[in-house]
Design a protein around this motif. Structure first.
Motif, short mmCIF file in Angstrom:
data_model
loop_
_atom_site.label_atom_id
_atom_site.label_comp_id
_atom_site.label_asym_id
_atom_site.label_seq_id
_atom_site.Cartn_x
_atom_site.Cartn_y
_atom_site.Cartn_z
N CYS A 210 37.47 -32.46 9.79
CA CYS A 210 37.25 -32.68 8.41
C CYS A 210 37.73 -34.14 8.22
O CYS A 210 38.71 -34.68 8.77
N LYS A 213 41.05 -34.16 5.03
CA LYS A 213 42.30 -33.70 5.73
C LYS A 213 43.68 -34.01 4.53
O LYS A 213 44.57 -33.99 5.23
N LEU A 214 43.21 -34.03 3.29
CA LEU A 214 44.38 -34.24 2.42
C LEU A 214 45.04 -33.16 1.79
O LEU A 214 45.92 -33.37 0.81
N CYS A 215 44.04 -32.12 1.62
CA CYS A 215 44.32 -30.76 0.90
C CYS A 215 45.77 -30.28 1.22
O CYS A 215 45.76 -30.00 2.18
N CYS A 218 45.78 -26.86 2.85
CA CYS A 218 45.01 -26.65 4.15
C CYS A 218 45.46 -26.77 5.57
O CYS A 218 46.47 -27.69 5.94
N TYR A 221 41.58 -27.52 9.27
CA TYR A 221 40.89 -28.86 10.36
C TYR A 221 41.73 -29.13 11.28
O TYR A 221 42.97 -28.81 11.30
N ASP A 251 34.25 -28.11 8.38
CA ASP A 251 35.10 -28.08 7.16
C ASP A 251 34.46 -28.70 6.03
O ASP A 251 34.77 -28.32 4.91
N LYS A 314 43.03 -32.40 -3.91
CA LYS A 314 41.66 -31.96 -3.70
C LYS A 314 40.76 -33.23 -3.73
O LYS A 314 39.54 -33.31 -3.12
S1 SF4 Z 1 40.26 -27.73 2.48
FE1 SF4 Z 1 38.51 -28.69 3.08
S2 SF4 Z 1 38.22 -30.73 2.41
FE2 SF4 Z 1 40.49 -30.06 2.17
S3 SF4 Z 1 41.46 -30.76 3.96
FE3 SF4 Z 1 40.97 -28.68 4.25
S4 SF4 Z 1 39.05 -28.96 5.49
FE4 SF4 Z 1 39.29 -30.76 4.57
#
Ligand code: SF4
Length: 450
Positions: A210, A213-215, A218, A221, A251, A314
């Motif tokens: 991805c 990579k900030l969510c 999550c 990735y 992703d 997000k």
């Molecule tokens: S939820 Fe999706 S967009 Fe957000 S960091 Fe994870 S892989 Fe990336």
């Protein structure tokens, strides 16, 4: 010398495993070695569920309702079977078809076995396979995102492809001169009739990870630098296998990259599926993407509350999401929506406002894929719990899987409260869905219906 790449039971057998196809191609380029992929997961399902394979084409001919019913019945029956087998493995009893699968492996006469684990549900059968294959006295390697601490102790754990290449070189496998071009994933060892899908759908990947990579929740990735695979390689893969339906497993893909991909895909007359964040920069691109074959987008909406979206980092704005969904829908793209309930500190009122938002957007949504927040080791939230009102993180040991994480929360709904609310209001989500709910588990199957 022969290396056998295995994809173990259990996960849904509707599409070929990308991980093996890509690994085979990259190892072939790097090493002087005979490499073969064996999708034991798909093979297991052909042995266990032949009737579903026999009936899938006629159900498809009857239309989406009959097709959905067949797959739902399969999903119910297979889940029950997986649970039964997991219990057998925990009790040190052989799972179903173990001897058959082991015989299949032995027939190939491998010198090395490498098992790729993508889903937690594959850990159980892998443990049984490792135990049964130990009599072969050959190296058994495990790798992939789902490898557990227990499996790392039972086999040779190698973190990535480069470690595998280095390891094989220590076993007297000669290296080839470095490849000058990126190689397309090689799906040629898989049998299309082993996949429970009316038409073959191929998973493809266009980037290493991805780019966002900030969510904060999550861990999906890969923690590797972001890089884009050459578009020529993607096109070559499509042509090599005469692919008509593509499930892009990235992703997420940037708008600029999507437009590049679209111009290359348009002449090939293929249908494709992607996952995106609903950001407004996509709105002007959607009709061009649809014209190039974009069939379905799975949108990471996650919540209808800006406070929660900001806590998730997000990078989306709730006021933009209706226009993204409606433009996508009017353009002719199918909209699947990811929604997550029970993010730390989320209140009942906020959860209900997500339900209301989805109801307001019902005409623009084809299927809702809902989930309940789960704390994942390696996520930003796990590393900074106090910022999310989380305390007392504990780990409860399990026999095969990695420990279960428990925690306390000092603000917002607990997981149990969230589950109850979702259960109570699930009928509202079900009323919005325009396609069989089972496509939430078999997302790529959306591609087969207009
Ligand atoms: S939820 Fe999706 S967009 Fe957000 S960091 Fe994870 S892989 Fe990336």
């Amino acid at each position: 010398m022969k290396l056998l790449l295995l994809y173990p039971p259990f996960c849904t057998p509707t599409a070929m495993p990308y991980s093996l196809a890509a690994l085979k191609s990259n190892l072939n380029a790097a090493l002087d070695l005979d490499i073969q992929c064996l999708d034991l997961n798909a093979y297991f399902h052909t042995l266990q569920f032949p009737t579903y394979y026999q009936n899938i084409q006629s159900a498809y001919q009857q239309g989406i309702t009959a097709y959905g019913e067949l797959l739902q019945q399969f999903e119910n029956e297979s889940r029950e079977l997986y649970n039964k087998n997991h219990k057998q493995i925990i009790a040190s009893q052989p799972p179903d078809h173990l001897q058959n699968l082991v015989h299949h492996i032995k027939e190939k006469k491998p010198n090395f076995i490498a098992i790729s684990l993508v889903y937690n549900s594959q850990c159980f059968y892998t443990q049984a396979l490792i135990n049964a294959l130990s009599t072969l006295n050959i190296p058994i390697i495990v790798g992939g995102p789902a490898v557990t601490t227990n499996l790392k102790k039972s086999a040779i754990y190698l973190k990535n492809e480069q470690e595998l290449i280095t390891y094989l070189q220590t076993q007297h496998i000669h290296a080839k001169p470095p490849a000058t071009i990126a190689l397309p994933p090689d799906f040629s060892d898989f049998h299309t009739q082993h996949y429970l899908s009316a038409k073959p759908i191929y998973p493809l990947k266009t980037t290493t990870t991805c780019f966002y990579k900030l969510c904060t929740f999550c861990t999906h990735y890969a923690k590797v630098p972001y890089a884009e695979y050459p578009i020529d390689t993607i096109i070559q893969t499509i042509q090599n296998h005469n692919i008509k339906y593509i499930y892009f497993i990235d992703d997420m893909i940037s708008t600029k990259r999507l437009l590049h991909l679209a111009s290359a895909l348009k002449p090939l007359n293929v249908k494709w599926w992607v996952q995106l964040r609903p950001t407004k920069d996509l709105i002007p691109a959607l009709s061009e993407l649809h014209a190039a074959g974009l069939h379905t987008v799975c949108w990471g909406v996650e919540s209808a509350n800006q406070r929660i979206l900001d806590l998730m980092k997000k990078g989306t704005h709730i006021q933009d999401i209706p226009s993204v969904l409606s433009t996508s829908h009017t353009t002719g793209i199918k909209n699947m929506v990811y929604i997550m309930f029970g993010f730390p500190t989320e209140t009942k009122e906020e959860v209900m406002s997500s339900f209301d938002f989805l109801t307001e957007q019902k005409d623009n949504i084809d299927l809702i894929c809902s989930s309940i927040f789960g704390l994942q080791q390696g996520s930003t939230i796990y590393d900074n719990p106090a910022q999310y009102q989380i305390s007392n993180i504990n780990e409860k040991k399990r026999t095969v899987l990695d420990p279960k994480i428990t925690y306390n929360i000092s603000s917002g709904l607990t997981t149990e409260q969230t589950k109850k609310i979702r259960h109570r209001h699930m009928h509202r989500l079900n009323a919005i869905n325009k396609v069989p709910k089972v496509f939430d588990y078999l997302k790529e199957q959306m591609l087969l219906f207009e």
